[in-house]
Design an enzyme around this catalytic site. Structure first.
Site, short mmCIF file in Angstrom:
data_model
loop_
_atom_site.label_atom_id
_atom_site.label_comp_id
_atom_site.label_asym_id
_atom_site.label_seq_id
_atom_site.Cartn_x
_atom_site.Cartn_y
_atom_site.Cartn_z
N GLU A 441 0.84 -1.21 0.00
CA GLU A 441 0.00 0.00 0.00
C GLU A 441 0.87 1.26 0.00
OE1 GLU A 441 -3.03 -0.92 -0.93
OE2 GLU A 441 -2.86 1.25 -1.01
C1 LIG Z 1 2.17 -9.73 0.40
C2 LIG Z 1 1.98 -8.62 -0.56
C3 LIG Z 1 0.71 -8.24 -0.93
C4 LIG Z 1 0.51 -7.22 -1.87
N1 LIG Z 1 -0.76 -6.90 -2.29
C5 LIG Z 1 -0.91 -6.09 -3.37
C6 LIG Z 1 -2.19 -5.92 -3.98
O1 LIG Z 1 -3.19 -6.45 -3.53
N2 LIG Z 1 -2.27 -5.15 -5.10
C7 LIG Z 1 -1.18 -4.54 -5.64
O2 LIG Z 1 -1.33 -3.88 -6.65
N3 LIG Z 1 0.04 -4.66 -5.06
C8 LIG Z 1 0.20 -5.42 -3.95
N4 LIG Z 1 1.44 -5.58 -3.38
C9 LIG Z 1 2.57 -4.84 -3.94
C10 LIG Z 1 3.07 -3.75 -3.02
O3 LIG Z 1 2.13 -2.72 -2.92
C11 LIG Z 1 4.45 -3.30 -3.55
O4 LIG Z 1 5.35 -4.35 -3.25
C12 LIG Z 1 4.92 -2.00 -2.96
O5 LIG Z 1 4.08 -0.94 -3.37
C13 LIG Z 1 6.35 -1.64 -3.33
O6 LIG Z 1 6.63 -1.86 -4.70
P1 LIG Z 1 7.89 -2.77 -5.11
O7 LIG Z 1 7.80 -4.03 -4.33
O8 LIG Z 1 7.96 -2.88 -6.56
O9 LIG Z 1 9.13 -1.96 -4.56
P2 LIG Z 1 9.91 -0.78 -5.33
O10 LIG Z 1 8.96 0.18 -5.91
O11 LIG Z 1 10.91 -1.39 -6.22
O12 LIG Z 1 10.64 -0.08 -4.12
C14 LIG Z 1 11.83 -0.61 -3.49
C15 LIG Z 1 12.27 0.35 -2.39
O13 LIG Z 1 12.60 1.60 -2.98
C16 LIG Z 1 11.87 2.66 -2.38
N5 LIG Z 1 11.55 3.63 -3.42
C17 LIG Z 1 10.98 3.41 -4.62
N6 LIG Z 1 10.83 4.55 -5.29
C18 LIG Z 1 11.30 5.53 -4.50
C19 LIG Z 1 11.39 6.95 -4.61
N7 LIG Z 1 10.96 7.59 -5.70
N8 LIG Z 1 11.92 7.64 -3.58
C20 LIG Z 1 12.34 7.01 -2.46
N9 LIG Z 1 12.28 5.68 -2.30
C21 LIG Z 1 11.75 4.95 -3.29
C22 LIG Z 1 10.65 2.01 -1.78
O14 LIG Z 1 10.14 2.73 -0.66
C23 LIG Z 1 11.17 0.64 -1.36
O15 LIG Z 1 11.75 0.71 -0.08
C24 LIG Z 1 1.64 -6.56 -2.40
C25 LIG Z 1 2.93 -6.91 -2.00
C26 LIG Z 1 3.11 -7.95 -1.11
C27 LIG Z 1 4.51 -8.35 -0.75
#
Ligand SMILES: Cc1cc2nc3c(=O)[nH]c(=O)nc-3n(C[C@H](O)[C@H](O)[C@H](O)COP(=O)(O)OP(=O)(O)OC[C@H]3O[C@@H](n4cnc5c(N)ncnc54)[C@H](O)[C@@H]3O)c2cc1C
Length: 597
Positions: A441
């Site tokens: 989220e």
């Molecule tokens: C168990 C689980 C359930 C989930 N359920 C859903 C769901 O129902 N629907 C859905 O759509 N998604 C869902 N997600 C996805 C979840 O919302 C994402 O994993 C999350 O938003 C982060 O995206 P990412 O994993 O690609 O990390 P990334 O975007 O790759 O981020 C990696 C790190 O970099 C940081 N970062 C990224 N961009 C920036 C920036 N511009 N400035 C500073 N820091 C930054 C982030 O804070 C994070 O710490 C789920 C994930 C899990 C693990």
């Protein structure tokens, strides 16, 4: 096996004595909930969570969800009956307007239920929780026809909801999403692409699943400006709501993960699935934000919920576990050792969790009440003020409640010593389950950026200025009361730290964005700690009044006052540390080149 008692009395104290729900009788749906009715609703909610959902928490974690060869997914044993009890009891429909099959009752009461259900069984509670978030987006941005077709079935729980944003190459940065939407010529679209990590993406609890999917319409601009939101039902319904043909969407696999095993986190494949546009093309993010804001508060409460259930078990253990003697001499000389609750360090951990939980619950309920005011008040000024507060507090609550919720689950595990590491006691599950709330989220770092980059400067800083004004009024109203000084004086000082930090940001962040980025996390926690302090001021004032009015509550109210003092003396000083970090700026942090790490 861990146990759980829903904090019904504490929630009622917050609703009736602190937030004074009865003052909101002019809002639609509020006149129906006298304190007695609220009491009955919450007692019923608590009973269901304790008796039907909590007993499935450990077994659901152990077995997880199973995917069949045909892509069907089976939730853990007992989840289906539990889901029917949740939906059948009207807990999904509670805040939904009556014209769409709901009961039109305050969302504030749903918030209390969400906390209880998440404490009892977080993985389970996500199934109806996501449906509620999807319903919010539908009711705000859907056409009348879409609302009439989907909302009543979703409110009933017969159809559940999901949110589909994430793709392998697209997480935080939604501008990177590639799922395609091609017009079919009949007003609908063909959706093709892959979504990952989709919570409750496929399961056997409901007869249909309504996916809310972000995709890029053909020819749409690149980046976030070209994203649209579609309804993609698992089974396409006829205009009368009857179930028609299976749509081209399926679960490719279930993610293997650290916790919330009872919730199916799915890879969802869209293969020319029929999709129905919500709102306008390229305005999808706008519509999805409604769902995301609702979901962010829901996730915030997951942090609190894990903190609460972990605390309850740690407290019970601390009263029973005999180890060592009190520093001042044996407290229970007839026993071989004293219970560990006599030790100051155990009390430190328990009180840190308790002092957080009780005020955090107040903040979550206050945010839900703001949402009710923003949606239901006839007074535009009241609506605007509530919307501003909610906008400001949503990232703070998401970030702080889930960060501290996880830390508290670890602290509660620590109270158990080695037994906290052993599966049978259930404490390690609370730690694992709580961890995800900091990530999904919008990871908490992104909440902090949302706060500092968008919520603070919006409308010339209107929301934070109103926060300062309301805080000064609250502290001013109690400042002359000698008995309130132990709460008002530290809160005043912490508010000063927040004002200094806000001023520093105004002066140093515009010209140098890295200063905003480097300060954002500490600022989010600083604002959160001040908000907790102000909530404790309100709780302390309400506790004193209640004690005077109803002397039989004295012991409970005295416990509130001691806990408030503990927060002020031992937790609130953290604001000075946060301020020091903020004003250190970004220079040192940014001076290390990647290869120098
Ligand atoms: C168990 C689980 C359930 C989930 N359920 C859903 C769901 O129902 N629907 C859905 O759509 N998604 C869902 N997600 C996805 C979840 O919302 C994402 O994993 C999350 O938003 C982060 O995206 P990412 O994993 O690609 O990390 P990334 O975007 O790759 O981020 C990696 C790190 O970099 C940081 N970062 C990224 N961009 C920036 C920036 N511009 N400035 C500073 N820091 C930054 C982030 O804070 C994070 O710490 C789920 C994930 C899990 C693990």
């Amino acid at each position: 096996m861990p146990s759980y008692r829903a904090p019904v009395d504490d929630t009622l104290f917050l609703l009736n004595d602190v937030l004074q729900l009865q003052r909101y009788g002019n809002l639609k749906g509020f006149a129906d909930v006298s304190p007695d009715v609220t009491g009955q609703i919450l007692a019923e909610a608590g009973k269901l969570c304790e008796e039907a959902f909590a007993p499935l928490n450990q077994s659901g974690d152990a077995t997880g969800c199973k995917r069949g060869a045909d892509g069907s997914v089976t939730a853990p044993a007992g989840f289906k009956a539990a889901y029917q009890a949740y939906a059948g009891g009207g807990w999904i429909s509670l805040p939904v307007p009556e014209e769409y099959g709901g009961q039109g009752l305050p969302y504030t009461l749903s918030m209390a239920m969400n906390e209880f259900a998440s404490s009892a069984n977080m993985a389970f509670a996500m199934y109806p929780g996501l449906t509620q978030g999807a319903l919010a987006a539908l009711l705000t941005h859907g056409s009348e026809e879409q609302k009439k077709l989907y909302a009543p079935k979703m409110a009933e729980g017969r159809w559940s909801g999901t949110m589909n944003l994430t793709e392998p190459q697209c997480g935080t940065d939604l501008g990177l999403l590639t799922t395609k939407a091609v017009p079919r010529g009949d007003g609908t679209y063909s959706i093709t692409g892959q979504k990952i990590f989709i919570s409750a993406g496929e399961h056997d609890l409901a007869e249909n699943i309504v996916h809310f999917v972000l995709a890029r319409a053909e020819g749409a601009p690149a980046g976030v400006k070209g994203i649209s939101l579609f309804i993609v039902p698992k089974i396409v319904p006829g205009a009368d709501g009857s179930l028609g043909a299976r749509n081209g969407v399926s679960c490719g696999s279930i993610e293997e993960k650290m916790g919330i095993h009872g919730n199916a986190t799915c890879v969802m494949n869209y293969d020319g699935a029929q999709g129905f546009l919500i709102g306008e093309e390229n305005r999808g993010l706008n519509a999805m934000f409604v769902m995301m804001n609702e979901a962010r508060l829901g996730v915030a409460v997951q942090g609190l919920a894990q903190s609460e259930v972990a605390y309850q078990n740690a407290l019970a253990y601390a009263k029973e576990r005999l180890q060592g003697r009190a520093l001042t001499g044996p407290k229970y000389p007839d026993k071989k050792a004293d219970p560990i609750i006599v030790h100051p360090d155990i009390r430190r951990m328990l009180l840190e969790i308790k002092a957080f939980n009780e005020a955090a619950r107040g903040l979550a309920l206050a945010a839900a009440l703001d949402s009710d005011v923003a949606h239901r008040s006839g007074d535009p000024a009241a609506r605007q003020a509530a919307e501003d507060r909610l906008g400001l507090m949503t990232p703070v609550l998401k970030g702080m409640l889930t960060d501290v919720g996880f830390e508290n689950a670890v602290k509660a595990q620590q109270v158990f010593g080695g037994h906290g590491y052993i599966r049978e006691w259930g404490m390690e599950q609370f730690v694992r389950d709580a961890r995800i709330a900091m990530i999904y989220e919008g990871a908490n770092g992104i909440q902090a950026l949302d706060l500092v980059g968008r919520k603070l400067p919006r409308e010339g800083g209107r929301a934070i200025m109103a926060f300062f004004k309301e805080s000064a009024e609250l502290l001013g109203a109690h400042g002359a009361n000698e008995a309130m000084k132990p709460y008002v004086v530290p809160a005043q000082s912490a508010l000063g730290d927040l004002q200094k930090a806000s001023m520093w940001l105004m002066q140093n962040a515009m010209a140098k964005p890295d200063n905003a980025g480097a300060a954002s996390y500490d600022y989010m926690h600083l604002l959160g700690r001040v908000a907790l302090a102000l909530m404790w001021v309100r709780i302390a004032a309400a506790a004193m009044e209640k004690k005077a009015r109803e002397p039989e509550t004295a012991a409970l109210m005295d416990a509130k006052l001691v806990t408030a003092r503990f927060y002020m003396e031992r937790m609130l000083p953290e604001t000075a540390l946060r301020l020091a970090r903020i004003v250190a700026g970004a220079d040192t942090m940014m001076s290390l080149a990647p290869e120098m790490f």
